[in-house]
Design an enzyme around this catalytic site. Structure first.
Site, PDB file in Angstrom:
ATOM      1  N   HIS A 209      -2.110   2.603  -6.072  1.00 32.80           N
ATOM      2  CA  HIS A 209      -3.123   3.517  -6.590  1.00 32.80           C
ATOM      3  C   HIS A 209      -2.544   4.460  -7.641  1.00 32.80           C
ATOM      4  O   HIS A 209      -3.268   4.965  -8.482  1.00 32.80           O
ATOM      5  CB  HIS A 209      -3.800   4.263  -5.442  1.00 32.80           C
ATOM      6  CG  HIS A 209      -4.739   3.369  -4.693  1.00 32.80           C
ATOM      7  ND1 HIS A 209      -4.363   2.675  -3.586  1.00 32.80           N
ATOM      8  CD2 HIS A 209      -6.018   2.997  -4.967  1.00 32.80           C
ATOM      9  CE1 HIS A 209      -5.370   1.925  -3.179  1.00 32.80           C
ATOM     10  NE2 HIS A 209      -6.390   2.101  -3.993  1.00 32.80           N
ATOM     11  N   GLU A 452     -12.699  -7.408   0.400  1.00 29.84           N
ATOM     12  CA  GLU A 452     -11.282  -7.204   0.085  1.00 29.84           C
ATOM     13  C   GLU A 452     -10.378  -7.576   1.254  1.00 29.84           C
ATOM     14  O   GLU A 452      -9.164  -7.411   1.186  1.00 29.84           O
ATOM     15  CB  GLU A 452     -11.025  -5.765  -0.370  1.00 29.84           C
ATOM     16  CG  GLU A 452     -11.548  -4.689   0.564  1.00 29.84           C
ATOM     17  CD  GLU A 452     -11.408  -3.283  -0.001  1.00 29.84           C
ATOM     18  OE1 GLU A 452     -10.666  -3.077  -0.970  1.00 29.84           O
ATOM     19  OE2 GLU A 452     -12.054  -2.374   0.560  1.00 29.84           O
ATOM     20  N   ASP A 476      -6.847  -5.401  -2.933  1.00 30.10           N
ATOM     21  CA  ASP A 476      -6.545  -5.569  -1.512  1.00 30.10           C
ATOM     22  C   ASP A 476      -6.687  -7.019  -1.083  1.00 30.10           C
ATOM     23  O   ASP A 476      -5.955  -7.480  -0.213  1.00 30.10           O
ATOM     24  CB  ASP A 476      -7.453  -4.657  -0.660  1.00 30.10           C
ATOM     25  CG  ASP A 476      -6.900  -3.249  -0.600  1.00 30.10           C
ATOM     26  OD1 ASP A 476      -5.674  -3.101  -0.451  1.00 30.10           O
ATOM     27  OD2 ASP A 476      -7.685  -2.282  -0.735  1.00 30.10           O
ATOM     28  N   CYS A 523     -14.372  -5.509  -8.855  1.00 31.12           N
ATOM     29  CA  CYS A 523     -13.970  -4.157  -9.266  1.00 31.12           C
ATOM     30  C   CYS A 523     -12.473  -3.932  -9.087  1.00 31.12           C
ATOM     31  O   CYS A 523     -11.978  -2.838  -9.297  1.00 31.12           O
ATOM     32  CB  CYS A 523     -14.761  -3.098  -8.511  1.00 31.12           C
ATOM     33  SG  CYS A 523     -14.389  -3.072  -6.748  1.00 31.12           S
TER      34      CYS A 523
HETATM   35  C1  PEP Z   1      -9.498  -3.212  -4.461  1.00 30.86           C
HETATM   36  O1  PEP Z   1      -8.922  -3.247  -3.372  1.00 30.86           O
HETATM   37  O2  PEP Z   1      -9.482  -4.164  -5.266  1.00 30.86           O
HETATM   38  C2  PEP Z   1     -10.250  -2.006  -4.872  1.00 30.86           C
HETATM   39  C3  PEP Z   1     -10.995  -2.000  -5.952  1.00 30.86           C
HETATM   40  O3  PEP Z   1     -10.128  -0.889  -4.117  1.00 30.86           O
HETATM   41  P1  PEP Z   1      -8.831   0.051  -4.130  1.00 30.86           P
HETATM   42  O4  PEP Z   1      -7.973  -0.371  -5.299  1.00 30.86           O
HETATM   43  O5  PEP Z   1      -9.312   1.446  -4.243  1.00 30.86           O
HETATM   44  O6  PEP Z   1      -8.192  -0.247  -2.808  1.00 30.86           O
HETATM   45 MG    MG Z   2      -9.314  -1.725  -1.821  1.00 33.49          MG
END
Ligand code: PEP
Ligand code: MG
Length: 594
Positions: A209, A452, A476, A523
């Site tokens: 992140h 995910e 994920d 996403c």
């Molecule tokens: C993902 O896991 O692809 C996602 C968009 O959520 P995050 O990156 O916030 O875990």
């Molecule tokens: Mg995620």
């Protein structure tokens, strides 16, 4: 998505030092080094008014509770140790745990807050010094060892008290390169992109992140620079090349000139892409793709609009819970959401419910991370185990839904029951609000889920019947399918969304959504990398959500693509069983005439 190079390669050239890591956010920066030492601790000291004593004691209790959880965590890790080590460390931690409860240390700190009327941090420092001096005076080997333990516990409490809510970069000069062993996502959220030239760290993976946040804020970043911290001098000039994953210390004049030119070229190319802002994301054979933005902070809405996003496909709300002692109230969340809805002017806002856990920890929540945080009590599981947390957030979302189009997105869904429970809560809260004559959108906002977890993807047909839309989180999904920690630089070279298993799960989920006639988007970070655009479209995806800064490059790729050819190429790719071959086929298609 950047290709990790071998981390930590060192090449010295006329005193210029070149360090290689992982380029995770494109761009070039030239600036002064700012060493961010997470261990450095300054203890604030101030007097408190008699009316604030209770509040100060509550702050102390919160820090003690958090420290107790931290020690519990350490104890569960210790359980995996062997023989004598487990016994010894286990005893020590048990003693630590006891020290936090009605021990002399805590009683003394409370007394100092009440009688000396000082803040909790100062009270802890004084109390520790007092105890340490008494123990040291006894000249007993056992007791002097305990002095170290007491200091350690005091430090843990001080960190818990001083870190949340503090701007750890308040003293960073303008245009500096923030260098640290590790930056947590909550620390990264504190960076001001106008003042920060770049980020460089020794730890962290390309899909962590911290990396995602750097891309969102448009800050060039290189992670995975092994052992670089001791080589740094605060204030010294350095260059960060976020595209190549390079940090250059003591650059020669020649290197500086070269990079100044490269920086100017990079900025010019980025500006020229803004021409695409108002053009549709349509392929040469007229297939239309919806382009949405991911945001972590409400302040990003400006760049979302200037990138020409059609809506917000993912608002990661967890950052509202970070860098603070208390939880955001319903009213506070409502205010943030209504501001965003107003700014989006009728475009859709997809609000993901709280997704803390894993590498995203929020001080205000005192989460017990457990032995394996990525598999622990996180995201929707955490929210359903603390229903008041979910209720507050859903109430704020439903109140805001009366002001403009919103969608509710549930993270880390694994079971159909989780969707039904959240849907039940949404319906109950909406009834309650209507009873209180508080307006709510009618019909209620769509409730969708993140795909995910591999189990959710494989069960996508069943989940689709209870969901209004799917959003595929490839970050994920890749992590859990391949068992690769997305934030661990040691395995970053193995993290590959082009693994056939990941692609099958994406394809399967997209097809399940099509069968159930619900919208499906991607996403995860794959959506924002033009390398994967043709493949995702070829797999049937027509909705992409990404960092606003990536929208122009992905849109340019869409506008030069032929959907029929992309679909055919995706079919060929889905017949492959080796990631390397898949990578070649993807690149050949991207490089060839379309
Ligand atoms: C993902 O896991 O692809 C996602 C968009 O959520 P995050 O990156 O916030 O875990
Ligand atoms: Mg995620």
């Amino acid at each position: 998505m950047p290709t990790p190079s071998k981390a930590g390669t060192l090449k010295s050239d006329h005193q210029e030092i070149r360090l290689s890591g992982m380029g995770v956010s494109r761009g070039i920066a030239i600036g002064g080094i700012y060493r961010h030492d997470a261990e450095a601790l300054t203890v604030p000291e101030y007097r408190i008014a008699p009316s604030k004593i209770l509040q100060e004691k509550a702050r102390l209790t919160k820090a003690v509770d958090l420290a107790t959880l931290q020690v519990q965590d350490l104890r569960s890790k210790v359980e995996g140790m062997k023989g004598a080590a487990q016994e010894e460390v286990g005893y020590l931690l048990e003693a630590y745990g006891q020290m936090f409860h009605s021990s002399r240390l805590i009683r003394g700190v409370v007394a100092r807050i009440e009688t000396d009327r000082v803040n909790a941090e100062a009270a802890i420092s004084y109390e520790i010094e007092g105890i340490a001096q008494t123990f040291e005076a006894m000249e007993d080997a056992y007791l002097s060892a305990r002095v170290l333990d007491i200091r350690d516990m005091g430090r843990r409490l001080l960190l818990n008290l001083t870190n949340p809510g503090k701007d750890v970069f308040a003293h960073a000069p303008n245009n500096c390169i923030i260098c640290a062993d590790e930056l947590t996502p909550s620390e990264t959220a504190l960076l001001d992109p106008k003042r920060t030239a770049a980020i460089a760290t020794s730890l962290g993976g390309a899909e962590s992140h911290t990396a995602i946040m750097a891309r969102s804020l448009g800050i060039p970043a290189v992670l995975g620079l092994a052992n670089f911290f001791p080589k740094l001098r605060s204030g010294a000039l350095a260059i960060i090349d976020g595209s190549k994953g390079l940090m250059i210390l003591n650059p020669t004049q020649e290197t500086l000139d070269e990079y100044r030119k490269m920086r100017a070229d990079f900025l010019r190319a980025r500006r020229s892409l803004t021409r695409l802002k108002d053009l549709p994301a349509t392929t040469v054979d007229s297939a239309r793709v919806s382009m949405n933005a991911n945001i972590e902070l409400p302040s990003e809405v400006e760049s979302v609009l200037s990138a020409g996003a059609e809506g917000i496909g993912l608002f990661r709300t967890e950052f509202q819970y970070m860098n603070r002692d208390d939880l955001p109230s319903e009213d506070e969340q409502f205010t943030v959401l209504s501001g965003l809805i107003r700014a989006m002017g009728g475009r859709i806002l997809t609000i993901r419910t709280l997704d803390v856990g894993g590498d995203k920890l929020a001080s205000s929540l005192s989460i017990h991370a457990g032995p394996n945080p990525a598999l622990g009590l996180r995201a929707v599981r955490l929210c359903l185990s603390r229903p008041e947390l979910m209720r507050t957030q859903l109430t704020a979302i439903l109140r805001a839904s009366a002001l403009g189009p919103v969608r509710i997105l549930i993270p880390m869904v694994c079971n159909a029951e989780e969707i039904s429970t959240v849907r039940g809560m949404v319906a109950d809260i909406a009834d309650e609000l209507r009873r209180r004559l508080i307006p709510v959108a009618s019909p209620l906002p769509p409730v969708g889920i993140m795909i995910e977890i591999p189990g959710a993807a494989l069960n996508a047909d069943a989940l689709a019947w209870r969901s209004d839309f799917f959003s595929i989180g490839t970050n994920d999904l890749t992590q859990y399918t391949l068992a690769i920690d997305r934030s661990d630089e040691a395995v970053a070279h193995l993290y590959n969304p082009l693994h056939p298993a990941v692609l099958r799960l994406i394809q399967f989920s997209a097809q399940a959504a099509l069968r159930a006639r619900i919208p499906v988007s991607v996403c995860g970070e794959m959506a924002g990398d033009p390398r994967y655009t043709a493949l995702l479209l070829g797999l049937g995806i027509r909705d992409l959500s990404m960092s606003a800064s990536n929208i122009p490059v992905v849109k340019r790729r869409i506008r030069e693509l032929n959907m029929m050819e992309a679909t055919h190429r995706a079919q060929v790719i889905m017949d492959q069983f080796e990631s390397t071959r898949i990578g070649q086929l993807v690149d050949e298609f991207n490089d060839g005439p379309s």
